[in-house]
Design a protein around this motif. Structure first.
Motif, PDB file in Angstrom:
ATOM      1  N   ASP B  62      17.408  -8.869  30.405  1.00  0.00           N
ATOM      2  CA  ASP B  62      17.194  -8.746  28.966  1.00  0.00           C
ATOM      3  C   ASP B  62      16.302  -9.858  28.435  1.00  0.00           C
ATOM      4  O   ASP B  62      16.102  -9.951  27.230  1.00  0.00           O
ATOM      5  CB  ASP B  62      18.547  -8.770  28.235  1.00  0.00           C
ATOM      6  N   CYS B  63      15.792 -10.697  29.341  1.00  0.00           N
ATOM      7  CA  CYS B  63      14.885 -11.766  28.881  1.00  0.00           C
ATOM      8  C   CYS B  63      13.542 -11.120  28.588  1.00  0.00           C
ATOM      9  O   CYS B  63      12.882 -10.593  29.474  1.00  0.00           O
ATOM     10  CB  CYS B  63      14.739 -12.847  29.943  1.00  0.00           C
ATOM     11  N   PRO B  76      14.677 -16.986  33.349  1.00  0.00           N
ATOM     12  CA  PRO B  76      15.358 -18.082  32.650  1.00  0.00           C
ATOM     13  C   PRO B  76      15.802 -19.226  33.573  1.00  0.00           C
ATOM     14  O   PRO B  76      15.599 -20.394  33.247  1.00  0.00           O
ATOM     15  CB  PRO B  76      16.557 -17.387  32.010  1.00  0.00           C
ATOM     16  N   CYS B 108       8.591 -19.069  25.904  1.00  0.00           N
ATOM     17  CA  CYS B 108       9.843 -18.490  25.470  1.00  0.00           C
ATOM     18  C   CYS B 108       9.600 -17.892  24.092  1.00  0.00           C
ATOM     19  O   CYS B 108       8.895 -18.491  23.283  1.00  0.00           O
ATOM     20  CB  CYS B 108      10.845 -19.633  25.345  1.00  0.00           C
ATOM     21  N   SER B 109      10.169 -16.713  23.857  1.00  0.00           N
ATOM     22  CA  SER B 109       9.913 -16.129  22.544  1.00  0.00           C
ATOM     23  C   SER B 109      11.118 -16.287  21.610  1.00  0.00           C
ATOM     24  O   SER B 109      11.226 -15.564  20.618  1.00  0.00           O
ATOM     25  CB  SER B 109       9.478 -14.672  22.672  1.00  0.00           C
ATOM     26  N   ASN B 110      11.989 -17.227  21.934  1.00  0.00           N
ATOM     27  CA  ASN B 110      13.125 -17.538  21.050  1.00  0.00           C
ATOM     28  C   ASN B 110      13.979 -16.319  20.704  1.00  0.00           C
ATOM     29  O   ASN B 110      14.672 -16.323  19.692  1.00  0.00           O
ATOM     30  CB  ASN B 110      12.633 -18.164  19.732  1.00  0.00           C
ATOM     31  N   GLU B 112      16.480 -15.139  22.239  1.00  0.00           N
ATOM     32  CA  GLU B 112      17.883 -15.431  22.520  1.00  0.00           C
ATOM     33  C   GLU B 112      18.656 -14.221  23.039  1.00  0.00           C
ATOM     34  O   GLU B 112      19.878 -14.169  22.911  1.00  0.00           O
ATOM     35  CB  GLU B 112      18.578 -16.061  21.303  1.00  0.00           C
ATOM     36  N   CYS B 114      19.073 -13.915  26.050  1.00  0.00           N
ATOM     37  CA  CYS B 114      19.827 -14.573  27.117  1.00  0.00           C
ATOM     38  C   CYS B 114      21.244 -14.911  26.654  1.00  0.00           C
ATOM     39  O   CYS B 114      22.205 -14.765  27.396  1.00  0.00           O
ATOM     40  CB  CYS B 114      19.103 -15.832  27.609  1.00  0.00           C
ATOM     41  N   VAL B 125      16.124 -21.176  25.191  1.00  0.00           N
ATOM     42  CA  VAL B 125      15.168 -21.927  24.388  1.00  0.00           C
ATOM     43  C   VAL B 125      15.775 -23.225  23.862  1.00  0.00           C
ATOM     44  O   VAL B 125      15.099 -24.248  23.792  1.00  0.00           O
ATOM     45  CB  VAL B 125      14.576 -21.051  23.260  1.00  0.00           C
TER      46      VAL B 125
HETATM   47  S1  SF4 Z   1      15.064 -16.995  24.419  1.00  0.00           S
HETATM   48 FE1  SF4 Z   1      16.062 -16.454  26.359  1.00  0.00          FE
HETATM   49  S2  SF4 Z   1      15.796 -14.247  26.575  1.00  0.00           S
HETATM   50 FE2  SF4 Z   1      14.333 -14.955  24.992  1.00  0.00          FE
HETATM   51  S3  SF4 Z   1      12.431 -15.350  26.120  1.00  0.00           S
HETATM   52 FE3  SF4 Z   1      13.554 -17.277  26.047  1.00  0.00          FE
HETATM   53  S4  SF4 Z   1      14.723 -17.292  27.969  1.00  0.00           S
HETATM   54 FE4  SF4 Z   1      14.079 -15.203  27.627  1.00  0.00          FE
END
Ligand code: SF4
Ligand SMILES: Cc1cc2nc3c(=O)[nH]c(=O)nc-3n(C[C@H](O)[C@H](O)[C@H](O)COP(=O)(O)OP(=O)(O)OC[C@H]3O[C@@H](n4cnc5c(N)ncnc54)[C@H](O)[C@@H]3O)c2cc1C
Ligand code: SF4
Lengths: 492, 449
Positions: B62-63, B76, B108-110, B112, B114, B125
């Motif tokens: 799901d990342c 991750p 990382c696109s924040n 979350e 993860c 993040v």
């Molecule tokens: S916040 Fe977590 S799920 Fe989203 S891109 Fe970063 S590591 Fe991946």
């Protein structure tokens, strides 16, 4: 960054690629600049799988194996182009999917080229009438299951690594899900597949309910662990999402009582999707909050599917448990299992304390089940530095079961973490063979078990080697696994 | 504590172990930090970077950056592993040859996602941000981040010109406060790129007769990009200005169409002790002197007795509940829509119901939900730092999300975040630009009033 700052564990048989620059240029030319890399950041990412000892190595700044080129093919033509170069130059290739294998299967012990299958992630389609789904094999398990669920189905294959493994990895390792007693292992679930052989030739096995068309060639590739080619597409069975689930648990005085109860259930051709027997130690570890299970053997069941059938399965399951001194513990232990089954923290907890741990799964027929359990526990307890050995029985058939052992400890004096690890592994495998068991139920051979293959297969291994020579004449496909001993002399 | 409880079964094993084994174990327990933690000061959350790097990547499926990039590098656990190696010096962050390893800390696109699945409840993040803190202290902030900070410092916005001052040319009415407002309509920098949305909201507020202001002549960015980059000085100065402006408006309610702004003004300032830190920081420098009255006031306004800061969808939901707003049929083209839940609204502000409740008031509207919706939504690619560090990944994230939304069969994508609107647009094929429309909820509402 310098790879010399990292100890490389498997480097004895590592051969460096000659004319690497030229080969990389050729690969980039043939499959695209972005699909090939020799950058350090990419190389380092493919130096291990999820073997637990590799976690200790990561902690200590070591790496398991060092590949030289990473590739990310986007289609089958790309794979064929990579194989052309690899065959001509005799460069090892290692298929890599999600890296969750736990026996070193995806570790590039001889260096070479990694073929990452992640881009093969299309779900091609569901066939409602045939109850099947066709997918590219790089598809992640959970993403497949979520897709199926959204359409009203389940794939029935739910390994604990569902979140972090792929269809290709399942087929390669002959994997088993937690719900396998009802839905089967992956070899029971797969209906058809497409492969690229080591030579670059394509073959396909069309999905078929059953057939009598000569030997079951398709089965030969299931469990071949990336040594006989790359599976690119698969058609798998699916099931309508279960209408009802019954959650049942019983605590038994001994593991034998529980084995008897579950054997009697299977004899009736009753297939609860999940059955798990936890020995007394594991019962304490996972269910110490269940008063009725104190000093007992917890056993959980999940029956699921058509409501009327589930009701019948539940009735018979209860009868057999109660007939073998089982004490009903309600559904709470099963709820607890559902809540925690994907919460894996153990791989992170132990390495910082230099504790070496792992899990080993083996299979056995019913008549040797109890003997195997006790022999493995007894033998492993004697390994110097060992702190724990425990087991649960995780997979059930009318004719036998799969055991799942856990060990952990610290190396004895003068021994490395790897020495201790190998000693525990070899002890458990040896005791399994001596008790009439088979050395793996679902994690596969990889590196960790390859030196036991002659004992497991007897003359069969020679036949396998002939097939391997015929299909992979340059021995480029995932060398150092299955047919070759990489842990030399571990079985002595 | 939970963690320790989980391993309490080990205690009898350790105490019952053979003497040498027990000694070795106890030594290992004692020596963990000496062996595996760096010497000297550091900000990195070493303990949890280790936990994450040794995890079998249980959240990988799901990342969103990984699912876009399709390489183990973006997984991750690998990000955490590199964060750990950079912290302990196994990989030297100051060596220009290792730039890509440093860059990884920003890929990382924040989103979350993860955090939804992580057995430790990590958001990767947050772990990476602690590594960024160390990089910044060493003067190793990547140039693409420095560029953003420069812009924030120079123009007070995320553009190299003051985007708030473009209101006239964009046809946005500026309403200055008289110090007596009910509502502060807090337009974010990104939202300024979507004048139709702003116009729709202003029209709505006016129709309802609400006394509000926008104060575009004095506005600055909330500072969210600086928080992602971890430049706390820049954020502190922006935060002071924003809070001051809000205070002067007299409004008891701040509404914004940008979930990023809402989260920054509330949870993120507080979590990062933004103005508190300023107070402490200066306190250290001028020990003995009192904290200025102004600073104290900031803190108080922000965290204690400050105005309520909410996303506009929550506000509209309230208006509907109070029957202050009535919605009618939308034009045929907009009858069938799908929803893209912004990550920040769905997961950080935990609001997935307002959009649906509001749309439920439109009589002829059908919602086609995508597979990944509500708190399980996927990212548009344009949050966090990845779109600076690796634009290709961000664009692929957007393409992935668009294909999930397209699978619903709806051509109208309703969202409630300018960042998402910006990001998602990258995912639409040139030849589909005429058929697929991304629209802010407010734009749709104005068609239903
Ligand atoms: S916040 Fe977590 S799920 Fe989203 S891109 Fe970063 S590591 Fe991946
Ligand atoms: C926490 C955890 C729990 C686990 N639980 C289970 C469980 O319940 N049941 C179970 O069976 N296993 C389990 N495993 C083991 C592991 O997840 C499986 O072996 C899985 O099948 C590996 O899949 P992967 O995609 O990660 O493959 P990888 O680790 O990437 O590769 C494994 C092997 O497959 C080969 N391979 C990969 N893709 C292909 C392809 N397309 N064609 C040919 N060869 C290929 C590789 O070369 C390698 O030899 C668990 C592992 C972990 C870490
Ligand atoms: S964020 Fe959590 S689940 Fe994801 S890799 Fe790290 S520890 Fe594992």
């Amino acid at each position: 960054m310098d790879f010399n700052d990292f100890d490389i564990i498997y480097q004895e048989k590592r051969a460096l690629i000659k004319n690497k620059d030229k080969i990389v240029a050729e690969l980039k030319q043939n499959i695209g600049e972005k699909n090939v890399s020799t950058k350090q950041i990419d190389i380092l990412a493919y130096t291990k799988d999820t073997s637990l000892i590799a976690m200790n190595w990561t902690m200590e700044g070591k790496i398991a194996g060092l590949p030289e080129i990473i590739t990310w093919p986007a289609n089958t033509s790309h794979i064929i182009e990579i194989l052309k170069v690899a065959n001509r130059e005799k460069i090892p290739v290692v298929p890599y999917a999600e890296g969750s294998g736990v026996v070193g299967g995806a570790i590039p012990v001889k260096g070479g080229i990694i073929i990452d299958m992640k881009r093969f992630n299309k779900i091609i389609g569901i066939n409602n009438k045939n109850l099947s789904v066709t997918v590219q094999t790089g598809t992640n398990g959970m993403n497949l299951e979520r897709y199926l669920n959204s359409k009203g189905y389940t794939g029935g294959h739910i390994p604990q690594s569902l979140y972090t493994s792929s269809v290709g990895g399942w087929i390669a390792h002959r994997a088993a899900g937690q719900f396998s007693s009802k839905y089967g292992k992956i070899e029971d679930i797969i209906l058809g597949m497409k492969l690229i052989l080591p030579t670059g030739d394509k073959i396909k096995f069309d999905p078929m309910a059953r057939a009598a068309t000569g030997p079951q060639l398709d089965k030969y590739f299931i469990g071949s662990e990336g040594t006989l080619g790359i599976v690119t597409e698969a058609t798998l069975k699916i099931w309508p999402y279960p209408e009802k689930r019954a959650l049942i648990s019983y605590a038994f005085p001994t593991i034998e009582d529980s084995l008897n109860a579950t054997r009697e259930i299977m004899r009736e051709h009753i297939f609860p999707a999940v059955i798990r027997i936890y020995d007394a130690d594991e019962t304490l570890r996972h269910f110490d909050h269940i008063e009725k299970a104190k000093n007992k053997v917890m056993t959980i069941f999940v029956c699921e599917g058509n409501e009327r059938l589930v009701d019948l399965e539940e009735t018979i399951t209860r009868e057999k448990c109660e007939g073998n001194s089982g004490i009903d513990c309600g559904k709470e232990p099963v709820d607890h299992w559902f809540e925690t089954r994907f919460k894996v923290t153990e791989t992170s907890m132990f390495p910082p304390y230099r504790i070496v741990a792992d899990t080993i799964e083996v299979a056995v027929m019913w008549d040797d089940a109890s003997k195997l359990y006790h022999s493995v526990v007894e033998a492993t307890e004697k390994v110097e530095g060992n702190l724990l050995v425990s087991a649960h029985v995780s997979h059930f058939y009318p004719n036998g079961v799969g055991f799942y052992f856990t060990f952990g400890g610290v190396p004895g004096k003068g021994k490395s973490q790897f020495d201790f690890y190998k000693e525990c592994w070899n002890t458990i495998i040896k005791a399994t063979l001596e008790s009439g068991g088979s050395i793996s139920h679902h994690h596969g051979i990889g590196i960790n078990r390859s030196h036991w293959m002659d004992k497991e297969w007897d003359g069969g291994l020679e036949v396998m080697k002939k097939f391997k020579d015929a299909l992979d004449p340059n021995n480029i496909f995932n060398p150092g696994k299955i047919y070759e001993k990489t842990w030399n002399g571990g079985d002595k | 504590m939970e963690e320790l409880k989980k391993y309490k079964w080990m205690i009898p094993l350790i105490s019952g172990a053979e003497r040498n084994t027990r000694r070795k174990l106890l030594k290992n327990l004692r020596k963990k930090k000496d062996r595996f933690y760096p010497e000297g000061g550091f900000n990195a959350d070493i303990k949890n970077l280790i936990n994450c790097m040794l995890c079998p990547n249980m959240c990988r499926f799901d990342c969103n950056t990984l699912q876009a990039a399709k390489t183990e590098v973006i997984s991750p656990a690998y990000k955490a592993r590199i964060g750990y190696y950079l912290t302990v010096g196994k990989i030297d962050p100051s060596d220009p040859e290792n730039k890509e390893f440093v860059d990884l800390m920003y890929k990382c696109s924040n989103c979350e996602n993860c955090k939804i699945w992580c057995p430790f409840d990590f958001s990767v993040v947050s772990l990476l941000e602690t590594v960024r803190d160390d990089l910044n202290e060493k003067g190793l902030m990547p140039d693409y981040c420095e560029k953003q900070i420069d812009k924030l410092k120079e123009t007070g916005t995320i553009e190299d010109y003051n985007i708030f001052k473009t209101y006239e040319e964009k046809g946005i009415e500026n309403i200055e406060t008289d110090g007596n407002d009910d509502v502060f309509y807090y337009i974010g920098c990104e939202m300024m790129k979507f004048p139709k949305v702003v116009q729709a909201n202003i029209e709505l507020l006016k129709k309802l007769g609400i006394k509000f202001s926008t104060n575009l002549d004095k506005r600055v960015c909330c500072g969210s990009p600086a928080l992602n980059i971890r430049d706390l000085d820049t954020i502190t100065s922006l935060a002071s200005k924003s809070v001051d402006l809000i205070r002067k408006s007299g409004a008891k309610l701040v509404i914004s169409g940008c979930p990023g702004c809402v989260r920054t003004l509330t949870e993120r300032y507080q979590k990062n002790h933004i103005l508190e830190e300023k107070v402490e920081h200066e306190d250290e420098e001028i020990r003995g002197k009192d904290v200025t009255e102004e600073e104290e006031q900031f803190s108080r306004i922000l965290y204690d007795e400050g105005p309520e800061v909410i996303h506009i969808v929550e506000y509209i939901e309230r208006l509907l509940e109070e029957e202050k707003l009535m919605l009618h049929e939308v034009p045929k083209k907009y009858e069938t829509v799908t929803i893209h839940d912004p990550c920040l609204l769905a997961r950080n502000l935990s609001n997935t119901s307002s959009i649906r409740k509001i749309l439920g008031h439109i009589p002829n509207l059908t919602i086609k939900e995508p597979i990944y919706n509500k708190e399980f939504t996927h990212c548009c690619g344009w949050s966090g730092t990845v779109h600076w560090a690796d634009r290709d990944i961000a664009i692929k994230e957007s393409e992935n999300r668009i294909s999930e939304l397209k699978e619903t069969g709806a051509n109208i994508i309703v969202t409630a975040c300018p960042e998402c609107e910006l990001g998602l647009a990258y995912g639409i094929d040139e030849n589909e630009k005429d058929t697929i429309e991304i629209i802010d909820l407010s734009e749709l509402l104005i068609k239903a009033i």
